[in-house]
Design a protein around this motif. Structure first.
Motif, PDB file in Angstrom:
ATOM      1  N   GLY A  21       0.826  -1.210   0.000  1.00 10.14           N
ATOM      2  CA  GLY A  21       0.000   0.000   0.000  1.00 10.14           C
ATOM      3  C   GLY A  21       0.858   1.257   0.000  1.00 10.14           C
ATOM      4  N   GLU A  22       1.946   1.226   0.725  1.00 10.89           N
ATOM      5  CA  GLU A  22       2.835   2.384   0.754  1.00 10.89           C
ATOM      6  C   GLU A  22       3.564   2.584  -0.571  1.00 10.89           C
ATOM      7  OE1 GLU A  22       5.167   2.811   4.521  1.00 10.89           O
ATOM      8  OE2 GLU A  22       4.047   1.014   5.101  1.00 10.89           O
ATOM      9  N   PHE A  23       4.030   1.467  -1.142  1.00  8.48           N
ATOM     10  CA  PHE A  23       4.700   1.609  -2.437  1.00  8.48           C
ATOM     11  C   PHE A  23       3.739   2.217  -3.460  1.00  8.48           C
ATOM     12  CE2 PHE A  23       7.446  -2.113  -1.014  1.00  8.48           C
ATOM     13  CZ  PHE A  23       8.577  -1.333  -0.797  1.00  8.48           C
ATOM     14  N   ASP A  24       2.516   1.698  -3.505  1.00  8.13           N
ATOM     15  CA  ASP A  24       1.544   2.191  -4.475  1.00  8.13           C
ATOM     16  C   ASP A  24       1.319   3.689  -4.293  1.00  8.13           C
ATOM     17  OD1 ASP A  24       1.295  -0.361  -5.394  1.00  8.13           O
ATOM     18  OD2 ASP A  24      -0.764  -0.677  -4.722  1.00  8.13           O
ATOM     19  N   GLN A  25       1.068   4.076  -3.067  1.00  4.29           N
ATOM     20  CA  GLN A  25       0.777   5.487  -2.780  1.00  4.29           C
ATOM     21  C   GLN A  25       1.945   6.395  -3.154  1.00  4.29           C
ATOM     22  OE1 GLN A  25      -1.035   6.827   1.103  1.00  4.29           O
ATOM     23  NE2 GLN A  25       1.071   7.437   1.524  1.00  4.29           N
ATOM     24  N   GLU A  26       3.117   6.017  -2.686  1.00  7.19           N
ATOM     25  CA  GLU A  26       4.258   6.915  -2.842  1.00  7.19           C
ATOM     26  C   GLU A  26       4.783   6.934  -4.273  1.00  7.19           C
ATOM     27  OE1 GLU A  26       5.512   8.998  -0.403  1.00  7.19           O
ATOM     28  OE2 GLU A  26       3.619   8.425   0.564  1.00  7.19           O
ATOM     29  N   PHE A  27       4.918   5.760  -4.861  1.00  4.60           N
ATOM     30  CA  PHE A  27       5.473   5.719  -6.214  1.00  4.60           C
ATOM     31  C   PHE A  27       4.508   6.350  -7.220  1.00  4.60           C
ATOM     32  CE2 PHE A  27       8.266   1.732  -5.209  1.00  4.60           C
ATOM     33  CZ  PHE A  27       9.138   2.544  -4.504  1.00  4.60           C
ATOM     34  N   SER A  28       3.223   6.136  -7.013  1.00  3.46           N
ATOM     35  CA  SER A  28       2.249   6.726  -7.936  1.00  3.46           C
ATOM     36  C   SER A  28       2.249   8.251  -7.817  1.00  3.46           C
ATOM     37  CB  SER A  28       0.845   6.180  -7.644  1.00  3.46           C
ATOM     38  OG  SER A  28       0.812   4.774  -7.840  1.00  3.46           O
ATOM     39  N   ALA A  29       2.356   8.732  -6.587  1.00  2.49           N
ATOM     40  CA  ALA A  29       2.393  10.184  -6.395  1.00  2.49           C
ATOM     41  C   ALA A  29       3.618  10.794  -7.085  1.00  2.49           C
ATOM     42  CB  ALA A  29       2.405  10.518  -4.903  1.00  2.49           C
ATOM     43  N   LEU A  30       4.730  10.109  -6.951  1.00  5.12           N
ATOM     44  CA  LEU A  30       5.949  10.617  -7.591  1.00  5.12           C
ATOM     45  C   LEU A  30       5.831  10.626  -9.112  1.00  5.12           C
ATOM     46  CD1 LEU A  30       8.887   8.861  -5.682  1.00  5.12           C
ATOM     47  CD2 LEU A  30       8.380  11.309  -5.724  1.00  5.12           C
ATOM     48  N   ALA A  31       5.259   9.559  -9.644  1.00  2.00           N
ATOM     49  CA  ALA A  31       5.197   9.411 -11.100  1.00  2.00           C
ATOM     50  C   ALA A  31       4.057  10.204 -11.698  1.00  2.00           C
ATOM     51  CB  ALA A  31       5.049   7.934 -11.468  1.00  2.00           C
ATOM     52  N   GLY A  32       3.091  10.549 -10.856  1.00  2.00           N
ATOM     53  CA  GLY A  32       1.929  11.240 -11.386  1.00  2.00           C
ATOM     54  C   GLY A  32       1.006  10.329 -12.167  1.00  2.00           C
ATOM     55  N   ARG A  33       1.117   9.065 -11.938  1.00  2.00           N
ATOM     56  CA  ARG A  33       0.268   8.062 -12.584  1.00  2.00           C
ATOM     57  C   ARG A  33       0.408   6.775 -11.774  1.00  2.00           C
ATOM     58  NH1 ARG A  33       3.575   4.749 -16.888  1.00  2.00           N
ATOM     59  NH2 ARG A  33       2.561   3.254 -15.517  1.00  2.00           N
ATOM     60  N   PRO A  34      -0.507   5.855 -11.899  1.00  2.00           N
ATOM     61  CA  PRO A  34      -0.425   4.639 -11.087  1.00  2.00           C
ATOM     62  C   PRO A  34       0.835   3.831 -11.383  1.00  2.00           C
ATOM     63  CG  PRO A  34      -2.607   4.856 -12.053  1.00  2.00           C
ATOM     64  CD  PRO A  34      -1.747   5.899 -12.716  1.00  2.00           C
ATOM     65  N   VAL A  35       1.524   3.473 -10.345  1.00  2.00           N
ATOM     66  CA  VAL A  35       2.680   2.587 -10.461  1.00  2.00           C
ATOM     67  C   VAL A  35       2.445   1.398  -9.533  1.00  2.00           C
ATOM     68  CG1 VAL A  35       5.168   2.323 -10.052  1.00  2.00           C
ATOM     69  CG2 VAL A  35       4.262   4.490 -10.937  1.00  2.00           C
ATOM     70  N   ARG A  36       2.596   0.223 -10.072  1.00  2.00           N
ATOM     71  CA  ARG A  36       2.427  -0.977  -9.241  1.00  2.00           C
ATOM     72  C   ARG A  36       3.655  -1.864  -9.384  1.00  2.00           C
ATOM     73  NH1 ARG A  36      -2.542  -3.714 -11.438  1.00  2.00           N
ATOM     74  NH2 ARG A  36      -3.202  -4.487  -9.399  1.00  2.00           N
ATOM     75  N   VAL A  37       4.252  -2.165  -8.255  1.00  2.00           N
ATOM     76  CA  VAL A  37       5.458  -2.986  -8.273  1.00  2.00           C
ATOM     77  C   VAL A  37       5.131  -4.416  -7.886  1.00  2.00           C
ATOM     78  CG1 VAL A  37       6.838  -0.974  -7.596  1.00  2.00           C
ATOM     79  CG2 VAL A  37       6.038  -2.578  -5.838  1.00  2.00           C
ATOM     80  N   GLN A  38       6.067  -5.314  -8.178  1.00  2.00           N
ATOM     81  CA  GLN A  38       6.002  -6.664  -7.612  1.00  2.00           C
ATOM     82  C   GLN A  38       6.886  -6.679  -6.387  1.00  2.00           C
ATOM     83  OE1 GLN A  38       6.631  -9.096 -11.474  1.00  2.00           O
ATOM     84  NE2 GLN A  38       5.604 -10.479 -10.053  1.00  2.00           N
ATOM     85  N   PHE A  39       6.433  -7.366  -5.364  1.00  2.00           N
ATOM     86  CA  PHE A  39       7.156  -7.315  -4.092  1.00  2.00           C
ATOM     87  C   PHE A  39       7.010  -8.655  -3.379  1.00  2.00           C
ATOM     88  CE2 PHE A  39       6.229  -5.937   0.529  1.00  2.00           C
ATOM     89  CZ  PHE A  39       7.516  -6.205   0.954  1.00  2.00           C
ATOM     90  N   THR A  40       8.135  -9.310  -3.130  1.00  2.00           N
ATOM     91  CA  THR A  40       8.111 -10.579  -2.404  1.00  2.00           C
ATOM     92  C   THR A  40       8.999 -10.486  -1.175  1.00  2.00           C
ATOM     93  OG1 THR A  40       7.957 -11.713  -4.541  1.00  2.00           O
ATOM     94  CG2 THR A  40       8.405 -13.071  -2.605  1.00  2.00           C
ATOM     95  N   PRO A  41       8.423 -10.576   0.002  1.00  2.00           N
ATOM     96  CA  PRO A  41       9.252 -10.593   1.221  1.00  2.00           C
ATOM     97  C   PRO A  41       9.699 -12.016   1.566  1.00  2.00           C
ATOM     98  CG  PRO A  41       6.936 -10.437   1.813  1.00  2.00           C
ATOM     99  CD  PRO A  41       6.987 -10.538   0.312  1.00  2.00           C
ATOM    100  N   HIS A  42      10.876 -12.102   2.149  1.00  2.00           N
ATOM    101  CA  HIS A  42      11.424 -13.377   2.625  1.00  2.00           C
ATOM    102  C   HIS A  42      11.844 -13.181   4.075  1.00  2.00           C
ATOM    103  CE1 HIS A  42      11.985 -13.314  -1.723  1.00  2.00           C
ATOM    104  NE2 HIS A  42      12.053 -14.617  -1.716  1.00  2.00           N
ATOM    105  N   LEU A  43      11.643 -14.202   4.892  1.00  2.00           N
ATOM    106  CA  LEU A  43      12.022 -14.117   6.296  1.00  2.00           C
ATOM    107  C   LEU A  43      13.348 -14.834   6.521  1.00  2.00           C
ATOM    108  CD1 LEU A  43      11.099 -12.967   8.952  1.00  2.00           C
ATOM    109  CD2 LEU A  43       9.932 -15.102   9.437  1.00  2.00           C
ATOM    110  N   LEU A  44      14.320 -14.086   7.064  1.00  2.00           N
ATOM    111  CA  LEU A  44      15.665 -14.638   7.222  1.00  2.00           C
ATOM    112  C   LEU A  44      16.019 -14.799   8.690  1.00  2.00           C
ATOM    113  CD1 LEU A  44      17.787 -12.956   4.482  1.00  2.00           C
ATOM    114  CD2 LEU A  44      16.230 -14.854   4.377  1.00  2.00           C
TER     115      LEU A  44
END
Lengths: 342, 342, 342, 342
Positions: free
Chosen positions: C213-236
């Motif tokens: 949700g944060e990536f979507d909000q922040e990256f889209s605001a910066l780009a001035g258009r919707p940006v959606r990333v792929q994101f996979t967390p891993h637990l180490l």
């Protein structure tokens, strides 16, 4: 002939370790697995590392038909275990991994565990499960009580020395270092990864750990008089492995010779060359015990170090070794796998 | 009939892992173990976890009578391996664990490894050792080239998808996380416990790791056209386990179905229910591969995650699996042990 | 002048980390520490590593006199946090470490967190707490919302690149590796030492983790258009440290130059020489971010790797950095300590 | 006034730890860093975690202008250290972290370290660097010899008890558990991550570890008669932290009271409430010592447990504490940072 095996408490670590070991046994077949809170779940969900095996779904104990079971491993918490075992069929062979049938005296049980024992009549027939020292009794037993993992490690270091009378009985100190899996799969803040990794601590200071009950019982019986040791457990940030550093008085060479002789022919116990320090790395995942002996610079003082894998030789491996004896199998069946290193 | 086995390079981790696995094999007997720098030492000194086994003393390669050997595992460093294998008897069955016979083109070998190949004539008969995909060739082979551990993990995730044409070939990304033992028992400051524990990092940034040569060769052959992936390895502070997170374009359900079908009947490869993430914990010490698939929230994007134990399925277990085929044994012999957890 | 500080939720890891950091601050004094379930306990009992400090006893929130507090850190779980903050005095400066005020849209909040937001009126005045990018707003803010630790790490790698228009927006992939402490001090079986050490796994497959949700909000605001990333967390299996491996399209040299320029003069962000891979080892316990860039062998593809300590720069260190700004202190006060290595 | 500091042997762990600590010191400036094999390299290359600092490039010792140095830390190996220090300007203040000036008797030095001492004339002026017990001498000293890390830990537990005459002198046992960083950044197979993680072992069995020389010297001096302890070190798979479990005869309450009184007012030594076990987790990265005391169930036997961070209080932190005294600074400057947990 295939022996039909049930495991009660299969959702814990000792239960899973039993399944791992039995999966390599040519003459055992697991016919029932219980897990009260996880009944109905597949083992592959509870323990994904076992997903390649064809295993019964976890059930409740009351849903098991024990007439179709030849031997039952009981990997339940103490107190629960005695209540469950009391109600099992009287002819069923049982290997209990809990603390409930280790102590022969009701009073000792209550002192160390805090509650009254409700099945002392079964205690009369229970055999203490330290295989190398109770082999004949175990072969004939119906109910075998698995030892504490700390208790097993300390006894491998000390028992032959008391029997042979080569160490003093007044000043035995057992400094124990234990892996985390010894605490089981229980939800405690103190067992979180964040609380344990990258550090360590002692606990149960002042010889207050419950496994002392076993040392008192066994060492005193061997000596024919009360023997009381000092025992400090430490919790270490590894998953498997116990190391006991024993400080004793006696002649180190004689101690080494006594241990070497005592374990000649034992398939699982290796006494290292004099002065060699054993490592838990070298027994991980296996049923082996390594023992090292050295003399101190102070005359008449010696150090004995014993290591084993608490989940295998200290618990489930020992249990399977005992079950093999009870079922007429070769004692080492499914237990000779090499340790995992690194 | 007992097959007589030699292991060259037995003082390294893959050598020790071979000994561990073969110790459970009913039809193999280890007749020679080499270790140039440690020749003359007992394995119990070099690897105390193997001290319960009755093993030959480490010797020099030139002291082995290969006429008494049926199959030779070669666990030597690349470059050394080709020189040694070139001089072995021409009829000897060989499973090489080094990188020397993985790449079919001399040019590709030189590009990734920096030196000329001095035994390209043997490369002609070498079979790439990814058992599940080269089973028939391996059964008939004299010389099998074990795969890189990263290369194996990535290929388990991706090969069936290229074969079935269900993913795009232009944007395959393999983000790899590798255990420390993959670097072997070499004396490097960067491999000290102090340098590695409690942290992690990427390395060989920009798809510059040598295992890429295998991806290029194998994926291009499958696709019938050049395929080049992005591949970033990371070094993690655990001893065993590789995890490959593959980012691909394609329909996730179709990808899951394709993988499930591809591995039906494979004894060592488990495709998990859709959406389930595999863990290296669940394959440690075993020859199993677990694969998970999920769809991304972005249409047409999917994630495939594969895990295996780099020392077992990624190296020595794979080697034994291949040796079983070459010797007419059941492929799974001595390899069905359950993973060690916790 | 000494600022009077309260910390709500001081019995968790981010709370303890705040205490650690503030203990070195010359102009802050901790006047209240809350812990609902542990109220009445001394911090030395809850966190023995803080026993050298003279700290208030843990109390309940309702027992704090906020008129005597200049700034309040709120280290409570999301959902709890909004309810508590809603009822705090309107003039009190607040740095919230939960997820409750990170997302500007009520709808986005509900989608990612599952519940309705009950204090959206406060959201209007909340400033997103990624200091390096919201410095002026933070200086003037009354309520600052700390970022997710994964969200911070990914944004350090990517924000300047979107702002400068040097990467494609359609194919950003963030492969994230996170330490265990990010999950907090919560009692879950999956967080036990036995379940985590010596292995790792991905989770929240398919870009389903809440920090998206944060990536979507922040990256889209910066780009001035919707940006959606792929994101996979891993637990180490480490306690501290996040590493983000970002796969992007663009010119690697330009990307490196853009990041270098963007962070010139930033006290906490270090862009490494081109081609250098950063390590979580090198930021442990500190407020620093290290960023590395490399070009792939595939033209037009680059890798950006960012690392930080999730408890410090990813949470409590960021919070203190923001508090410094809000209170007119130098931004770096009490935050320039060197990382702990090894 | 700013003190000009040189660190010899800055490419090792104790050197890096000195830089970490001094970076927070308001009145010290590092003017020279030596590293013979890495001369010419930037510290950011050798220790990337220090890259935010503006530090001198590593140089050779012979290139340092010692007339511009006020105090020199010498973090070189023993034997090298004495040769280097012998040739330094006679007026230069020196804190040596090696073993070379710890033992007052040439004979004792040779017995434990195997070589003749070539600068015994300097030994005459060297002060043993256990700050809490030699504070006045250190304040006046030109050359201070840092203690062994095991030796420090054991002495914190035992010294006040010998001084007060509250324990027996014939049966002191120190069971020590040490972190890996104590072995330094040396290239040994036994220090690889693969060899150490997930296991542990004792070493130097039979009280043969070199740090015993310090116990003998110090305890005998305190008692006014020869005192010889038993001491067994164990190597644990963590990076920082030593724990000493001391078994002594004496009254536990009196022992606790004696330690509590002895350390009243000491800024770095914390005696825990009776019966509480300390943990290395709680001192990591700090200059603190935690000590716990408990009585055994056997009358007249007690356990004292002491923990500290071997790289900080056990080595570089102690060294800085001593340097502060020698330079007229407050003893605690730059040393009061809180431990890092988790």
């Amino acid at each position: 002939m295939t022996h039909r095996i049930a495991i009660l408490g299969a959702s814990g670590y000792t239960g899973a370790e039993l399944v791992r070991l039995i999966s390599g046994h040519p003459n055992m077949s697991i016919v029932a697995l219980s897990g009260q809170r996880k009944a109905g779940m597949a083992m592959a969900e509870v323990f994904p590392h076992l997903r390649h095996l064809d295993l019964p779904v976890l059930c409740r104990i009351e849903d098991i038909d024990f007439s179709q079971v030849d031997l039952c491993f009981c990997a339940l918490p103490h107190k629960t275990s005695q209540a469950v075992i009391r109600d099992l069929p009287k002819g069923l062979k049982i290997v209990d991994l809990s603390a409930d049938f280790r102590l022969r005296e009701a009073e000792a049980y209550k002192r160390w565990y805090g509650n009254d024992h409700i099945a002392m009549e079964l205690q009369a027939e229970a055999v203490y499960g330290l295989t190398e020292f109770y082999r004949d009794e175990i072969r004939a037993a119906r109910l075998v009580a698995g030892t504490g993992c700390n208790a097993a490690t300390g006894q491998f270091a000390i028992r032959p020395l008391i029997s042979a009378g080569v160490i003093g009985l007044e000043d035995i100190i057992l400094d124990m270092k234990c892996a985390v899996s010894g605490a089981g799969r229980s939800l405690k803040e103190s067992l979180l990864h964040t609380e344990l990794s990258e550090g360590y601590h002692a606990y149960a200071l002042g010889s207050s750990h419950r496994h002392i009950g076993e040392f008192d019982q066994e060492f005193s019986a061997l000596a024919g008089r009360p023997v009381r040791v000092q025992f400090t457990p430490h919790l270490l940030p590894v998953n498997r492995g116990i190391l006991c550093t024993a400080y004793v008085s006696g002649d180190a060479a004689e101690i080494h010779q006594t241990l070497t002789s005592a374990y000649v022919g034992e398939p699982f116990v290796q006494v290292l060359p004099f002065g060699t320090a054993p490592s838990t790395h070298d027994v991980r995942g296996s049923n082996f015990v390594h023992i090292g002996v050295a003399g101190d610079r102070i005359d008449g003082r010696a150090i004995v170090v014993a290591v084993l894998d608490n989940l295998t030789k200290g618990s489930s491996g020992q249990a399977l070794q005992n079950a093999n004896l009870m079922l007429g199998e070769d004692e080492t069946t499914a237990l000779m796998m090499a340790p995992l290193f690194p």
